[in-house]
Scaffold this motif. Structure first.
Motif, PDB file in Angstrom:
ATOM      1  N   GLN A  78       0.828  -1.209   0.000  1.00 46.02           N
ATOM      2  CA  GLN A  78       0.000   0.000   0.000  1.00 46.02           C
ATOM      3  C   GLN A  78       0.864   1.261   0.000  1.00 46.02           C
ATOM      4  O   GLN A  78       0.534   2.269  -0.634  1.00 46.02           O
ATOM      5  CB  GLN A  78      -0.944  -0.007   1.206  1.00 46.02           C
ATOM      6  N   SER A  79       1.986   1.195   0.707  1.00 47.74           N
ATOM      7  CA  SER A  79       2.903   2.334   0.733  1.00 47.74           C
ATOM      8  C   SER A  79       3.491   2.597  -0.645  1.00 47.74           C
ATOM      9  O   SER A  79       3.633   3.765  -1.073  1.00 47.74           O
ATOM     10  CB  SER A  79       4.029   2.062   1.743  1.00 47.74           C
ATOM     11  N   GLU A  80       3.821   1.547  -1.379  1.00 53.61           N
ATOM     12  CA  GLU A  80       4.381   1.707  -2.715  1.00 53.61           C
ATOM     13  C   GLU A  80       3.332   2.238  -3.695  1.00 53.61           C
ATOM     14  O   GLU A  80       3.637   3.052  -4.574  1.00 53.61           O
ATOM     15  CB  GLU A  80       4.948   0.378  -3.212  1.00 53.61           C
ATOM     16  N   VAL A  81       2.095   1.796  -3.548  1.00 55.66           N
ATOM     17  CA  VAL A  81       1.011   2.330  -4.377  1.00 55.66           C
ATOM     18  C   VAL A  81       0.830   3.816  -4.090  1.00 55.66           C
ATOM     19  O   VAL A  81       0.601   4.629  -5.006  1.00 55.66           O
ATOM     20  CB  VAL A  81      -0.289   1.541  -4.144  1.00 55.66           C
ATOM     21  N   ASP A  82       0.951   4.213  -2.842  1.00 60.14           N
ATOM     22  CA  ASP A  82       0.862   5.634  -2.480  1.00 60.14           C
ATOM     23  C   ASP A  82       1.978   6.436  -3.139  1.00 60.14           C
ATOM     24  O   ASP A  82       1.773   7.590  -3.538  1.00 60.14           O
ATOM     25  CB  ASP A  82       0.929   5.809  -0.965  1.00 60.14           C
ATOM     26  N   ARG A  83       3.169   5.849  -3.239  1.00 58.85           N
ATOM     27  CA  ARG A  83       4.275   6.537  -3.904  1.00 58.85           C
ATOM     28  C   ARG A  83       3.929   6.862  -5.350  1.00 58.85           C
ATOM     29  O   ARG A  83       4.222   7.958  -5.843  1.00 58.85           O
ATOM     30  CB  ARG A  83       5.539   5.685  -3.862  1.00 58.85           C
TER      31      ARG A  83
END
Length: 344
Positions: A78-83
């Motif tokens: 989810q953090s990478e998608v936010d990036r």
């Protein structure tokens, strides 16, 4: 027609035409990691609001594939998608594209990929629809059989999944025999007009003249054009629009000259959650873009720089916003919720 982005089925990657190298070199990037995609977005290897929406959606698939191969947990994923979602703050389509498919992530990458492909296909359809609507509106408003156009930055197939927005209207006018000439602003500091729009117009056989940004206002006021057509990276609920810096100067000149100023974008660019242009975050980019050109210094390296990538055109300067869901006229009918009828 050039394709700026494609999904590679065999490799499960996004293939991007590296727009930082045009018009000198046509080189493609194969994106299979979040780092590579974010770098491509931030370096402007891929750019243009609709194109960013498409790569945002496809980027979620890239992130999910990488999570599988590298053993990420859900929090990391989810953090990478936010990036990806936040890689460029002004263009609403990037976040929109991610959000279109994010809820389907628990169903697996194949489901997300199917939805992302639909985003890409729907963008081309939307562009072709708005191009017809925009050409109709311009010919009706100007009353001319052939029009002279000025445009800013790049809004063609390079900035979308296919065809184009403001450029799409220009192409539609050309195909109808209703276009005399296009004045193309070079679009400082990264020359998207000179490097990209002129390149596309040349490939498509559309007559045009390249001009420096500082000439555009005079071109308009001297009566050398009949209409200005630009794109948008975000359109607020009241009809204010954010686009490449320099767009506002065209709108002011059009008001003075009494000719239409037209903004073209798919309905996905409309952001009803943002009330007006004052609330749009304006991306500021690296000083090096202004201090050099083509790798050659144009100012002392120590020179302080202000480098906003976008400006905001108030709705009262915009005669028409053309979307795939219809045309609205902000200057003629001011309304704090003007765009609700055409929002995605």
């Amino acid at each position: 027609m050039v394709l700026a982005l494609q999904w590679q089925e065999d490799a499960q990657t996004i293939r991007l035409l590296d727009q930082t190298l045009l018009p000198v070199e046509e080189r493609y990037l194969d994106v299979d990691t979040v780092d590579t995609l974010v770098a491509a977005i931030q370096s402007l290897a891929v750019r243009g609001a609709p194109a960013l929406g498409a790569v945002g959606a496809l980027g979620v698939v890239v992130a999910m594939r990488q999570a599988e191969s590298e053993g990420w947990g859900d929090e990391r994923l989810q953090s990478e998608v936010d990036r990806i979602r936040l890689a460029r703050p002004t263009a609403v389509n990037l976040a929109w594209g991610v959000d279109q498919v994010r809820a389907a992530m628990p169903s697996g990458p194949e489901t997300v990929l199917k939805m992302a492909k639909a985003v890409v296909e729907e963008d081309e359809a939307a562009n072709r629809t708005l191009s017809r609507l925009g050409a109709d509106w311009i010919l009706d408003r100007t009353g001319k059989q052939q029009v002279r156009v000025v445009t800013h930055c790049n809004t063609g197939a390079l900035a979308t999944s296919a065809w184009g927005t403001a450029y799409g209207i220009i192409h539609e006018l050309h195909d109808r025999g209703a276009l005399e000439v296009v004045y193309v602003d070079e679009t400082r500091p990264l020359l998207q007009g000179a490097r990209l729009t002129s390149w596309e117009l040349t490939r498509d056989g559309i007559p045009h003249l390249l001009e420096v940004d500082g000439a555009a206002s005079s071109t308009i006021v001297r009566g050398l054009v009949d209409v200005a057509i630009i794109g948008a990276d975000r359109i607020t609920a009241n009809g204010d629009t954010a686009n490449k810096v320099g767009s506002l100067a065209l709108a002011l000149a059009c008001q003075r000259a009494g000719i239409p100023f037209v903004v073209a974008a798919p309905s996905s660019t409309v952001d009803l959650a943002t009330a007006h242009g004052d609330d749009i975050a304006i991306e500021e980019r690296d000083a090096a873009e202004v201090l050099s050109l083509g790798g050659h210094p144009t100012a002392l390296p120590s020179t302080p720089v202000y480098n906003p990538a976008f400006d905001v055109t108030p709705h009262d300067l915009i005669n028409a916003i053309v979307t795939d869901r219809g045309v609205v006229e902000p200057a003629a009918r001011p309304d704090p919720n003007l765009l609700a009828s055409v929002a995605s």
